[in-house]
Design an enzyme around this catalytic site. Structure first.
Site, PDB file in Angstrom:
ATOM      1  N   ILE A  47      58.586 -79.845 -45.655  1.00 15.88           N
ATOM      2  CA  ILE A  47      59.827 -80.570 -46.263  1.00 15.88           C
ATOM      3  C   ILE A  47      59.552 -81.871 -46.901  1.00 15.88           C
ATOM      4  O   ILE A  47      59.962 -82.016 -47.851  1.00 15.88           O
ATOM      5  CB  ILE A  47      60.844 -80.453 -45.106  1.00 15.88           C
ATOM      6  CG1 ILE A  47      61.050 -79.271 -44.631  1.00 15.88           C
ATOM      7  CG2 ILE A  47      62.088 -81.051 -45.978  1.00 15.88           C
ATOM      8  CD1 ILE A  47      62.327 -79.363 -43.640  1.00 15.88           C
TER       9      ILE A  47
ATOM     10  N   GLU B  82      59.338 -85.252 -34.241  1.00 11.49           N
ATOM     11  CA  GLU B  82      60.644 -85.459 -33.651  1.00 11.49           C
ATOM     12  C   GLU B  82      61.293 -86.956 -33.733  1.00 11.49           C
ATOM     13  O   GLU B  82      62.496 -87.089 -34.151  1.00 11.49           O
ATOM     14  CB  GLU B  82      60.557 -85.437 -31.969  1.00 11.49           C
ATOM     15  CG  GLU B  82      60.211 -84.222 -31.701  1.00 11.49           C
ATOM     16  CD  GLU B  82      58.751 -83.705 -31.694  1.00 11.49           C
ATOM     17  OE1 GLU B  82      58.325 -82.561 -31.347  1.00 11.49           O
ATOM     18  OE2 GLU B  82      57.921 -84.684 -31.936  1.00 11.49           O
TER      19      GLU B  82
ATOM     20  N   LEU C  12      48.891 -95.087 -40.398  1.00 10.90           N
ATOM     21  CA  LEU C  12      50.464 -94.326 -39.668  1.00 10.90           C
ATOM     22  C   LEU C  12      51.644 -94.957 -40.609  1.00 10.90           C
ATOM     23  O   LEU C  12      51.610 -95.791 -41.206  1.00 10.90           O
ATOM     24  CB  LEU C  12      50.636 -95.090 -38.256  1.00 10.90           C
ATOM     25  CG  LEU C  12      49.441 -94.351 -37.341  1.00 10.90           C
ATOM     26  CD1 LEU C  12      49.872 -95.144 -35.829  1.00 10.90           C
ATOM     27  CD2 LEU C  12      49.516 -92.800 -37.266  1.00 10.90           C
TER      28      LEU C  12
END
Length: 420
Positions: A332, A60, A304
């Site tokens: 995507i 998100e 990360l």
């Protein structure tokens, strides 16, 4: 369940929430940092108008990137507050936005915690990314006249069935939002059936994320360290998938490909390294920052914020979370870098995107781990087919861009109607 009963249940579960933080902190100590924010206790906010965006975790937060850029341009005099739930989401926000946004953890959905949060920050309006329904938070915003919208909304059939168990509570929460922007018609239909009003279908913001040039350059650096060997990326793998894949890889015909293995959750890096060792595979870690030796079987992506770099460095990518019922991670990103994507049977989090990518020839469906390994090796041996799938991926992502502009126009219309 009424909101009163929901709140009572939350109060009874408070000791378990604290124990959950302690349990998660065993592997991620960050869960014990900023714990006060989870109860609405945060530093005093600065003065001036504020836009609040909630992005629960990594996916998100990344999806919010183009929207935050658009909001900065449209509202240059506003500060932006980014709230999250997980430490990995918070770290992703730091990597993407640095000090250009303010950040805290979203408080638990206790009325007093929510009130403290809204008293301190007083946002002009709020946006919840994807699907995070907190009934007391939504009700408090509505009572205070703070427009709160759901952006980039998605709701799988499985999640919809869970929400249907509590129709009154879900209907009140969705009905309390000032607006809902869904990714697809299917998402919109499910959200409307549960109580959302005036749902707009605006597309998926993740198509508007442009691979950062510095990450593409990092991918080139990875390739230099790897050398001429073909690279098979297992991207954002989830619990249980690595063991299945490594077993299939061990049984596959002899090959010279390098496995680039990137677990979804950083707390599992050591666990996955142990699985590789148990499979008899020679391992190097990306964190060692060294050239990859010719005898190395697996490069573990224990970092990360470098996913685009890993995609840029690979030749074929298997999308994690799709082999077991996790619903798939973001396919995507692979397509946006022009890399063929392999998808297992579980894609409910990206159902329409997966369907379109498969139809456009940008992705290939595989039934299980053995089929994934077999298909990946076949593609590594077929440069012409890989190139065609890569071109299809670039065309696929380009065709579906534009959700950010549509979302901004939709937001401005809602704010105008609300007098904000």
């Amino acid at each position: 369940m009424s909101r009163f009963r929901y709140t009572l249940a939350l109060r009874l579960l408070l000791p378990f929430a604290l124990l959950h933080l302690l349990w998660r902190a065993r592997r991620q100590p960050e869960y014990l940092r900023h714990w006060n924010e989870r109860f609405g206790f945060s530093r005093p906010a600065k003065s001036g108008p504020l836009i609040w965006i909630h992005a629960v975790s990594v996916g998100e937060t990344r999806a919010a990137q183009p929207l935050i850029a658009a909001l900065r341009s449209r509202f240059p005099d506003h500060r932006i507050l980014l709230t999250q739930t997980t430490p990995t989401g918070r770290q992703t926000g730091i990597e993407l936005f640095g000090e250009t946004v303010e950040r805290i953890y979203l408080p638990y959905d206790y009325p007093a915690s929510v009130a403290r949060f809204l008293d301190r920050w007083q946002p002009r309006f709020g946006l919840i990314m994807e699907t995070e329904l907190w009934p007391n938070l939504i009700a408090a915003c509505r009572e205070r006249g703070i427009p709160l919208m759901l952006a980039n909304g998605r709701l799988s059939a499985r999640s919809a069935r869970r929400y249907q168990r509590f129709p009154a509570l879900t209907g009140e929460a969705l009905g309390g939002l000032s607006g809902v922007a869904a990714q697809t018609e299917s998402d919109a239909a499910r959200l409307a059936a549960l109580g959302a009003a005036e749902v707009a279908v605006l597309g998926n913001l993740k198509f508007d994320i442009t691979p950062p040039p510095e990450k593409l350059a990092l991918g080139e650096e990875f390739r230099r360290r790897i050398g001429a060997r073909p690279v098979f990326l297992w991207a954002s793998t989830r619990e249980g998938e690595e063991a299945l894949l490594l077993d299939a890889w061990r049984r596959a015909p002899r090959r010279d490909a390098l496995l680039l293995l990137v677990p979804r959750h950083p707390q599992r890096f050591d666990e996955v390294a142990g699985l590789c060792a148990a499979a008899g595979l020679r391992l190097q870690r990306r964190s060692a920052n060294e050239d990859v030796a010719a005898e190395t079987d697996v490069l573990l992506g224990d970092s990360l914020g470098e996913m685009f770099g890993y995609y840029a460095a690979c030749d074929v990518a298997l999308i994690g979370g799709s082999l077991l019922p996790f619903g798939s991670q973001n396919l995507i990103e692979a397509c946006a870098v022009g890399r063929p994507a392999l998808l297992g049977p579980s894609v409910f989090n990206f159902a329409e995107a997966a369907e379109n990518a498969l139809a456009d020839g940008a992705a290939l469906a595989v039934a299980d781990a053995a089929a994934a390994v077999s298909a990946g090796l076949e593609l590594l041996a077929d440069g012409e087919r890989r190139a065609a799938m890569g071109r299809a991926g670039l065309a696929f992502t380009a065709r579906h861009r534009g959700a950010t502009a549509r979302t901004l126009a939709w937001l401005e219309a809602l704010l105008s109607r609300a007098g904000r």
